[in-house]
Design a protein around this motif. Structure first.
Motif, PDB file in Angstrom:
ATOM      1  N   ILE A  71       0.834  -1.201   0.000  1.00 47.33           N
ATOM      2  CA  ILE A  71       0.000   0.000   0.000  1.00 47.33           C
ATOM      3  C   ILE A  71       0.872   1.255   0.000  1.00 47.33           C
ATOM      4  O   ILE A  71       0.718   2.134  -0.858  1.00 47.33           O
ATOM      5  CB  ILE A  71      -0.952  -0.017   1.217  1.00 47.33           C
ATOM      6  N   GLU A  72       1.772   1.341   0.944  1.00 52.73           N
ATOM      7  CA  GLU A  72       2.569   2.564   1.092  1.00 52.73           C
ATOM      8  C   GLU A  72       3.787   2.596   0.171  1.00 52.73           C
ATOM      9  O   GLU A  72       4.163   3.653  -0.315  1.00 52.73           O
ATOM     10  CB  GLU A  72       3.001   2.722   2.550  1.00 52.73           C
ATOM     11  N   GLY A  73       4.390   1.443  -0.080  1.00 58.21           N
ATOM     12  CA  GLY A  73       5.587   1.407  -0.906  1.00 58.21           C
ATOM     13  C   GLY A  73       5.317   1.326  -2.395  1.00 58.21           C
ATOM     14  O   GLY A  73       5.911   2.045  -3.194  1.00 58.21           O
ATOM     15  N   VAL A  74       4.402   0.456  -2.774  1.00 63.06           N
ATOM     16  CA  VAL A  74       4.125   0.236  -4.197  1.00 63.06           C
ATOM     17  C   VAL A  74       3.000   1.148  -4.689  1.00 63.06           C
ATOM     18  O   VAL A  74       2.956   1.497  -5.861  1.00 63.06           O
ATOM     19  CB  VAL A  74       3.795  -1.262  -4.459  1.00 63.06           C
ATOM     20  N   GLY A  75       2.105   1.535  -3.793  1.00 63.97           N
ATOM     21  CA  GLY A  75       1.043   2.449  -4.177  1.00 63.97           C
ATOM     22  C   GLY A  75      -0.311   1.816  -4.433  1.00 63.97           C
ATOM     23  O   GLY A  75      -1.194   2.461  -5.005  1.00 63.97           O
ATOM     24  N   PHE A  76      -0.504   0.572  -4.033  1.00 59.62           N
ATOM     25  CA  PHE A  76      -1.816  -0.041  -4.173  1.00 59.62           C
ATOM     26  C   PHE A  76      -2.797   0.653  -3.227  1.00 59.62           C
ATOM     27  O   PHE A  76      -2.410   1.086  -2.144  1.00 59.62           O
ATOM     28  CB  PHE A  76      -1.750  -1.533  -3.816  1.00 59.62           C
ATOM     29  N   ARG A  77      -4.056   0.740  -3.649  1.00 58.41           N
ATOM     30  CA  ARG A  77      -5.100   1.326  -2.805  1.00 58.41           C
ATOM     31  C   ARG A  77      -6.048   0.219  -2.369  1.00 58.41           C
ATOM     32  O   ARG A  77      -6.661  -0.428  -3.217  1.00 58.41           O
ATOM     33  CB  ARG A  77      -5.854   2.397  -3.576  1.00 58.41           C
ATOM     34  N   PRO A  78      -6.199   0.014  -1.064  1.00 61.14           N
ATOM     35  CA  PRO A  78      -7.095  -1.058  -0.596  1.00 61.14           C
ATOM     36  C   PRO A  78      -8.558  -0.615  -0.566  1.00 61.14           C
ATOM     37  O   PRO A  78      -8.867   0.526  -0.250  1.00 61.14           O
ATOM     38  CB  PRO A  78      -6.583  -1.337   0.819  1.00 61.14           C
ATOM     39  N   PHE A  79      -9.427  -1.567  -0.912  1.00 60.15           N
ATOM     40  CA  PHE A  79     -10.863  -1.328  -0.893  1.00 60.15           C
ATOM     41  C   PHE A  79     -11.562  -2.510  -0.244  1.00 60.15           C
ATOM     42  O   PHE A  79     -11.133  -3.651  -0.382  1.00 60.15           O
ATOM     43  CB  PHE A  79     -11.407  -1.194  -2.325  1.00 60.15           C
ATOM     44  N   TYR A  80     -12.661  -2.220   0.437  1.00 60.78           N
ATOM     45  CA  TYR A  80     -13.590  -3.264   0.854  1.00 60.78           C
ATOM     46  C   TYR A  80     -14.580  -3.449  -0.285  1.00 60.78           C
ATOM     47  O   TYR A  80     -15.001  -2.477  -0.919  1.00 60.78           O
ATOM     48  CB  TYR A  80     -14.368  -2.861   2.111  1.00 60.78           C
ATOM     49  N   VAL A  81     -14.971  -4.686  -0.540  1.00 60.47           N
ATOM     50  CA  VAL A  81     -16.007  -4.953  -1.530  1.00 60.47           C
ATOM     51  C   VAL A  81     -17.335  -4.945  -0.781  1.00 60.47           C
ATOM     52  O   VAL A  81     -17.595  -5.814   0.047  1.00 60.47           O
ATOM     53  CB  VAL A  81     -15.779  -6.304  -2.241  1.00 60.47           C
ATOM     54  N   VAL A  82     -18.155  -3.953  -1.066  1.00 60.21           N
ATOM     55  CA  VAL A  82     -19.443  -3.804  -0.399  1.00 60.21           C
ATOM     56  C   VAL A  82     -20.480  -4.701  -1.075  1.00 60.21           C
ATOM     57  O   VAL A  82     -21.271  -5.357  -0.422  1.00 60.21           O
ATOM     58  CB  VAL A  82     -19.901  -2.327  -0.424  1.00 60.21           C
ATOM     59  N   ASP A  83     -20.452  -4.716  -2.398  1.00 56.27           N
ATOM     60  CA  ASP A  83     -21.370  -5.556  -3.155  1.00 56.27           C
ATOM     61  C   ASP A  83     -20.610  -6.143  -4.341  1.00 56.27           C
ATOM     62  O   ASP A  83     -19.949  -5.416  -5.075  1.00 56.27           O
ATOM     63  CB  ASP A  83     -22.562  -4.748  -3.658  1.00 56.27           C
ATOM     64  N   GLY A  84     -20.662  -7.447  -4.487  1.00 55.64           N
ATOM     65  CA  GLY A  84     -20.004  -8.108  -5.605  1.00 55.64           C
ATOM     66  C   GLY A  84     -18.885  -9.043  -5.192  1.00 55.64           C
ATOM     67  O   GLY A  84     -18.169  -9.573  -6.042  1.00 55.64           O
ATOM     68  N   GLN A  85     -18.733  -9.287  -3.889  1.00 56.29           N
ATOM     69  CA  GLN A  85     -17.631 -10.143  -3.439  1.00 56.29           C
ATOM     70  C   GLN A  85     -17.744 -11.556  -3.995  1.00 56.29           C
ATOM     71  O   GLN A  85     -16.744 -12.138  -4.408  1.00 56.29           O
ATOM     72  CB  GLN A  85     -17.558 -10.191  -1.916  1.00 56.29           C
ATOM     73  N   GLN A  86     -18.940 -12.089  -4.044  1.00 48.72           N
ATOM     74  CA  GLN A  86     -19.103 -13.450  -4.561  1.00 48.72           C
ATOM     75  C   GLN A  86     -18.724 -13.515  -6.042  1.00 48.72           C
ATOM     76  O   GLN A  86     -18.049 -14.450  -6.475  1.00 48.72           O
ATOM     77  CB  GLN A  86     -20.532 -13.939  -4.359  1.00 48.72           C
ATOM     78  N   ARG A  87     -19.083 -12.509  -6.815  1.00 48.80           N
ATOM     79  CA  ARG A  87     -18.738 -12.484  -8.242  1.00 48.80           C
ATOM     80  C   ARG A  87     -17.230 -12.353  -8.432  1.00 48.80           C
ATOM     81  O   ARG A  87     -16.640 -13.029  -9.279  1.00 48.80           O
ATOM     82  CB  ARG A  87     -19.467 -11.343  -8.951  1.00 48.80           C
ATOM     83  N   LEU A  88     -16.599 -11.483  -7.644  1.00 47.30           N
ATOM     84  CA  LEU A  88     -15.143 -11.341  -7.735  1.00 47.30           C
ATOM     85  C   LEU A  88     -14.438 -12.618  -7.308  1.00 47.30           C
ATOM     86  O   LEU A  88     -13.481 -13.068  -7.950  1.00 47.30           O
ATOM     87  CB  LEU A  88     -14.666 -10.171  -6.877  1.00 47.30           C
ATOM     88  N   THR A  89     -14.899 -13.212  -6.216  1.00 53.16           N
ATOM     89  CA  THR A  89     -14.293 -14.450  -5.725  1.00 53.16           C
ATOM     90  C   THR A  89     -14.415 -15.551  -6.770  1.00 53.16           C
ATOM     91  O   THR A  89     -13.453 -16.270  -7.048  1.00 53.16           O
ATOM     92  CB  THR A  89     -14.951 -14.887  -4.403  1.00 53.16           C
ATOM     93  N   THR A  90     -15.579 -15.677  -7.369  1.00 55.13           N
ATOM     94  CA  THR A  90     -15.804 -16.694  -8.407  1.00 55.13           C
ATOM     95  C   THR A  90     -14.854 -16.469  -9.575  1.00 55.13           C
ATOM     96  O   THR A  90     -14.247 -17.415 -10.092  1.00 55.13           O
ATOM     97  CB  THR A  90     -17.271 -16.658  -8.873  1.00 55.13           C
ATOM     98  N   SER A  91     -14.687 -15.226  -9.986  1.00 54.19           N
ATOM     99  CA  SER A  91     -13.769 -14.916 -11.089  1.00 54.19           C
ATOM    100  C   SER A  91     -12.332 -15.262 -10.734  1.00 54.19           C
ATOM    101  O   SER A  91     -11.585 -15.796 -11.562  1.00 54.19           O
ATOM    102  CB  SER A  91     -13.866 -13.430 -11.448  1.00 54.19           C
ATOM    103  N   MET A  92     -11.929 -14.960  -9.500  1.00 50.62           N
ATOM    104  CA  MET A  92     -10.565 -15.258  -9.058  1.00 50.62           C
ATOM    105  C   MET A  92     -10.317 -16.766  -9.015  1.00 50.62           C
ATOM    106  O   MET A  92      -9.238 -17.236  -9.375  1.00 50.62           O
ATOM    107  CB  MET A  92     -10.297 -14.643  -7.687  1.00 50.62           C
ATOM    108  N   ILE A  93     -11.311 -17.516  -8.585  1.00 52.83           N
ATOM    109  CA  ILE A  93     -11.166 -18.976  -8.538  1.00 52.83           C
ATOM    110  C   ILE A  93     -11.073 -19.543  -9.944  1.00 52.83           C
ATOM    111  O   ILE A  93     -10.264 -20.440 -10.210  1.00 52.83           O
ATOM    112  CB  ILE A  93     -12.312 -19.614  -7.724  1.00 52.83           C
ATOM    113  N   LEU A  94     -11.870 -19.031 -10.872  1.00 52.76           N
ATOM    114  CA  LEU A  94     -11.768 -19.472 -12.267  1.00 52.76           C
ATOM    115  C   LEU A  94     -10.371 -19.167 -12.809  1.00 52.76           C
ATOM    116  O   LEU A  94      -9.751 -20.031 -13.441  1.00 52.76           O
ATOM    117  CB  LEU A  94     -12.832 -18.803 -13.129  1.00 52.76           C
TER     118      LEU A  94
END
Length: 168
Positions: free
Chosen positions: A49-72
């Motif tokens: 986050i601080e060194g590379v510059g990634f920005r963290p987010f919580y997934v409020v809606d869509g976590q199941q869809r993102l998780t499914t995509s990551m597993i695929l």
């Protein structure tokens, strides 16, 4: 035998029915930025986050869809040789961009997508889905982790069948 009519199967069928020039609409994904006072506690990920510059987010809606995509994606990556390329990208590059970011010195490592560390699915996702070593390897099996396991096994099975159908 895998179950019938699951959301995972529906997701796969949607993808298989796409024309080559089309994209899959996943719906709206709602994100909320993680406040600094919260991510400051993520000691193992602060470098990203601080060194590379990634920005963290919580997934409020869509976590199941993102998780499914990551597993695929993980199931696909596991099915190809390490030296292969997908869409002109190496497997290592795809993993670094979407799953597991590792500093060049190999001393810092972070997952791009995951759960809060106190969530039982976090350890399961890292070790059983993404096949990465963990210091604790203490995961608790829950209904949700069983769903993660089902999705990975299903995608590995249908991906192999898909490749067999496409080969001459």
């Amino acid at each position: 035998m895998l179950g019938k009519n699951t959301k995972v199967e529906d997701f796969w069928e949607d993808i298989c029915q796409l024309d080559n020039d089309r994209i899959h609409y996943t719906g709206v994904i709602t994100l909320e930025p993680v406040k600094s006072n919260l991510f400051q506690r993520w000691e193992k990920d602060l470098w990203l986050i601080e060194g590379v510059g990634f920005r963290p987010f919580y997934v409020v809606d869509g976590q199941q869809r993102l998780t499914t995509s990551m597993i695929l994606l993980q199931a696909i990556l596991e099915s190809v040789d390490e030296g292969a390329e997908l869409n002109y990208q190496s497997i290592a590059s795809i993993r670094k961009h979407f799953i597991f970011f590792e500093a060049d010195n190999k001393l810092q490592q972070s997952f791009i997508f995951g759960y809060e560390r106190d969530n039982p699915s976090d350890e399961y996702m890292k070790t059983k889905i993404f096949c990465e070593h963990s210091g604790s390897n203490q995961f608790v099996e829950t209904l949700y982790t069983r769903n993660l396991s089902f999705a990975k096994h299903y995608f590995k099975l249908v991906w192999v069948k898909y490749l067999q159908m496409r080969s001459p």
